[in-house]
Design a protein around this motif. Structure first.
Motif, PDB file in Angstrom:
ATOM      1  N   TYR A  49       0.857  -1.185   0.000  1.00  0.00           N
ATOM      2  CA  TYR A  49       0.000   0.000   0.000  1.00  0.00           C
ATOM      3  C   TYR A  49       0.895   1.238   0.000  1.00  0.00           C
ATOM      4  O   TYR A  49       1.645   1.472   0.954  1.00  0.00           O
ATOM      5  N   LEU A  50       0.825   2.002  -1.066  1.00  0.00           N
ATOM      6  CA  LEU A  50       1.634   3.210  -1.199  1.00  0.00           C
ATOM      7  C   LEU A  50       0.814   4.425  -0.806  1.00  0.00           C
ATOM      8  O   LEU A  50      -0.430   4.388  -0.793  1.00  0.00           O
ATOM      9  N   VAL A  51       1.505   5.509  -0.477  1.00  0.00           N
ATOM     10  CA  VAL A  51       0.793   6.709  -0.012  1.00  0.00           C
ATOM     11  C   VAL A  51       0.209   7.509  -1.171  1.00  0.00           C
ATOM     12  O   VAL A  51      -0.576   8.430  -0.946  1.00  0.00           O
ATOM     13  N   GLU A  52       0.590   7.159  -2.378  1.00  0.00           N
ATOM     14  CA  GLU A  52       0.029   7.815  -3.559  1.00  0.00           C
ATOM     15  C   GLU A  52      -0.461   6.758  -4.527  1.00  0.00           C
ATOM     16  O   GLU A  52       0.148   5.695  -4.651  1.00  0.00           O
ATOM     17  N   PRO A  53      -1.569   7.010  -5.217  1.00  0.00           N
ATOM     18  CA  PRO A  53      -2.090   5.995  -6.148  1.00  0.00           C
ATOM     19  C   PRO A  53      -1.178   5.817  -7.350  1.00  0.00           C
ATOM     20  O   PRO A  53      -0.591   6.777  -7.852  1.00  0.00           O
ATOM     21  N   ARG A  54      -1.058   4.572  -7.789  1.00  0.00           N
ATOM     22  CA  ARG A  54      -0.327   4.255  -9.007  1.00  0.00           C
ATOM     23  C   ARG A  54      -1.218   3.368  -9.860  1.00  0.00           C
ATOM     24  O   ARG A  54      -1.152   2.146  -9.794  1.00  0.00           O
ATOM     25  N   PRO A  55      -2.110   3.992 -10.618  1.00  0.00           N
ATOM     26  CA  PRO A  55      -3.082   3.221 -11.405  1.00  0.00           C
ATOM     27  C   PRO A  55      -2.399   2.204 -12.317  1.00  0.00           C
ATOM     28  O   PRO A  55      -1.386   2.488 -12.958  1.00  0.00           O
ATOM     29  N   GLY A  56      -2.981   1.002 -12.340  1.00  0.00           N
ATOM     30  CA  GLY A  56      -2.471  -0.052 -13.201  1.00  0.00           C
ATOM     31  C   GLY A  56      -1.198  -0.704 -12.722  1.00  0.00           C
ATOM     32  O   GLY A  56      -0.622  -1.530 -13.429  1.00  0.00           O
ATOM     33  N   SER A  57      -0.739  -0.358 -11.518  1.00  0.00           N
ATOM     34  CA  SER A  57       0.536  -0.878 -11.032  1.00  0.00           C
ATOM     35  C   SER A  57       0.392  -2.178 -10.249  1.00  0.00           C
ATOM     36  O   SER A  57       1.367  -2.863  -9.991  1.00  0.00           O
ATOM     37  N   GLY A  58      -0.840  -2.511  -9.838  1.00  0.00           N
ATOM     38  CA  GLY A  58      -1.038  -3.697  -9.010  1.00  0.00           C
ATOM     39  C   GLY A  58      -0.725  -3.464  -7.549  1.00  0.00           C
ATOM     40  O   GLY A  58      -0.577  -4.420  -6.790  1.00  0.00           O
ATOM     41  N   TYR A  59      -0.624  -2.198  -7.127  1.00  0.00           N
ATOM     42  CA  TYR A  59      -0.380  -1.860  -5.723  1.00  0.00           C
ATOM     43  C   TYR A  59      -1.653  -1.285  -5.109  1.00  0.00           C
ATOM     44  O   TYR A  59      -2.509  -0.724  -5.803  1.00  0.00           O
ATOM     45  N   GLY A  60      -1.737  -1.398  -3.765  1.00  0.00           N
ATOM     46  CA  GLY A  60      -2.808  -0.746  -3.052  1.00  0.00           C
ATOM     47  C   GLY A  60      -2.478   0.709  -2.768  1.00  0.00           C
ATOM     48  O   GLY A  60      -1.391   1.204  -3.099  1.00  0.00           O
ATOM     49  N   TRP A  61      -3.412   1.371  -2.133  1.00  0.00           N
ATOM     50  CA  TRP A  61      -3.263   2.810  -1.867  1.00  0.00           C
ATOM     51  C   TRP A  61      -3.822   3.112  -0.486  1.00  0.00           C
ATOM     52  O   TRP A  61      -4.947   2.767  -0.166  1.00  0.00           O
ATOM     53  N   ASP A  62      -2.989   3.743   0.351  1.00  0.00           N
ATOM     54  CA  ASP A  62      -3.421   4.205   1.675  1.00  0.00           C
ATOM     55  C   ASP A  62      -2.723   5.524   1.946  1.00  0.00           C
ATOM     56  O   ASP A  62      -1.515   5.539   2.231  1.00  0.00           O
ATOM     57  N   PRO A  63      -3.429   6.647   1.835  1.00  0.00           N
ATOM     58  CA  PRO A  63      -2.779   7.953   2.000  1.00  0.00           C
ATOM     59  C   PRO A  63      -2.231   8.189   3.404  1.00  0.00           C
ATOM     60  O   PRO A  63      -1.448   9.120   3.619  1.00  0.00           O
ATOM     61  N   ARG A  64      -2.579   7.334   4.372  1.00  0.00           N
ATOM     62  CA  ARG A  64      -2.127   7.547   5.750  1.00  0.00           C
ATOM     63  C   ARG A  64      -0.749   6.962   6.012  1.00  0.00           C
ATOM     64  O   ARG A  64      -0.050   7.408   6.921  1.00  0.00           O
ATOM     65  N   LYS A  65      -0.356   5.921   5.238  1.00  0.00           N
ATOM     66  CA  LYS A  65       0.920   5.246   5.537  1.00  0.00           C
ATOM     67  C   LYS A  65       1.327   4.362   4.374  1.00  0.00           C
ATOM     68  O   LYS A  65       0.489   3.985   3.534  1.00  0.00           O
TER      69      LYS A  65
END
Length: 332
Positions: free
Chosen positions: A104-120
């Motif tokens: 889970y990254l703090v910034e979205p990466r569309p199409g990357s196969g990663y999650g997104w959580d702006p908190r951590k």
């Protein structure tokens, strides 16, 4: 301040908000994620459970999970989050190994196969929790609601926490690939299956051999014109055979049942046909009455009860043998 954490002796330091903010904005956080699932009779995936929870984007459907405490194992953390979020989890079986590692990254990466959580920035080890078919659960803790979804009716990605969709895609891909485990897994399964069959055979051989010996000894004990001492010894030996045979049959029976439970768990984890599923729950009283006398008699004599009938018969023969021995020892 310290509070007691999950089994294993770990503890959860209650960090001050400002300290936690510094940590969560400086280093990746270790987490565990859990997907509750149900399977059909053949072991294939049929339902996935999701909770409704608050998020930076409002209320959204999501998997279960959270961070790992210092000193806590991943399995203990997964069980803790499951226990804190859902009710009626007594029959749930957590997979022994993760099926995926999510990021889970703090910034979205569309199409990357990663999650997104702006908190951590979080790295999550993902587990499946297998629930028996028909189990209903309630949400608590961070869960506002809980629902079972059929695979063809999962919420659209826009209604899922970014990262839940990645987990679902990975799990469905593994299921579609029929991942039946490694050669080592299958070798262990085969070994347990052989042991299960061996215990089953020995369990039924025990009363047959024992009753043959007891029949011979009781013929001596109940015969007329024989010495009372001989009759008493034959009765005592017959009673002893009944006692030790009961113990041996009970031992094989317990071992066979334990292996059956282990095989059922392995079948779920390896996505195999559920050949060792536990007996189906009994039907309602109204249904039993409607079946009539023959239906009730069939259930009374079903295979699952056979061991009880044999053990009862063995116990009765043992008591009769003891009674014959006592009668032979009486004066006159």
């Amino acid at each position: 301040m310290q509070v007691i954490g999950p089994p294993g002796g770990s503890s959860n330091p209650l960090l001050p908000p400002e300290f936690w903010e510094r940590i969560s904005t400086a280093v990746p956080i270790a987490c565990v994620d859990i997907l509750p699932v149900r399977r059909s009779a053949d072991g294939s995936l049929s339902h996935i459970g999701l909770i409704l929870r608050e998020s930076p984007w409002g209320e959204i459907w999501c998997h279960l999970g959270g961070r790992v405490f210092y000193g806590e194992t991943l399995a203990a953390a997964a069980h803790r989050h499951l226990e804190a979020t859902l009710t009626n989890i007594d029959r749930a079986q957590m997979a022994t190994r993760p099926f995926f590692v999510n990021q889970y990254l703090v910034e979205p990466r569309p199409g990357s196969g990663y999650g997104w959580d702006p908190r951590k920035h979080a790295v999550a080890t993902c587990y499946v929790a297998n629930f028996p078919d028909g189990v209903t659960c309630g949400a608590m803790g961070e869960g506002l609601d809980f629902a079972w979804y059929e695979l063809d009716h999962l919420p659209p990605d826009a209604q899922l926490w970014p990262g839940t969709d990645v987990m679902l895609q990975e799990l469905l891909a593994q299921e579609a690939g029929s991942d039946a485990g490694t050669d080592a897994d299958l070798a262990v399964f085969a070994a347990v299956s052989d042991r299960h069959n061996s215990h089953n055979e020995l369990m039924w051989q025990t009363p047959v051999v024992a009753m043959s010996a007891m029949a011979f000894l009781l013929t001596i004990a109940l015969g007329d014109g024989r010495n009372h001492t001989y009759r008493a010894v034959a009765g005592i030996l017959s009673a002893m055979i009944a006692l030790v045979s009961l113990q041996l049959m009970a031992k094989h029976s317990r071992s066979q049942r334990n292996d059956a439970d282990l095989l059922h768990s392995m079948e779920q984890q390896l996505h195999m046909t559920l050949a060792h599923a536990p007996p189906a729950p009994r039907t309602s009283r109204m249904t039993r009455l409607s079946d009539g006398l023959l239906g009730r008699l069939e259930r009374r004599l079903e295979l699952g009860r056979s061991r009880r009938w044999w053990m009862l018969a063995m116990a009765v023969l043992g008591l009769v043998s003891a009674g014959v021995a006592i009668d032979a020892l009486r004066p006159g």
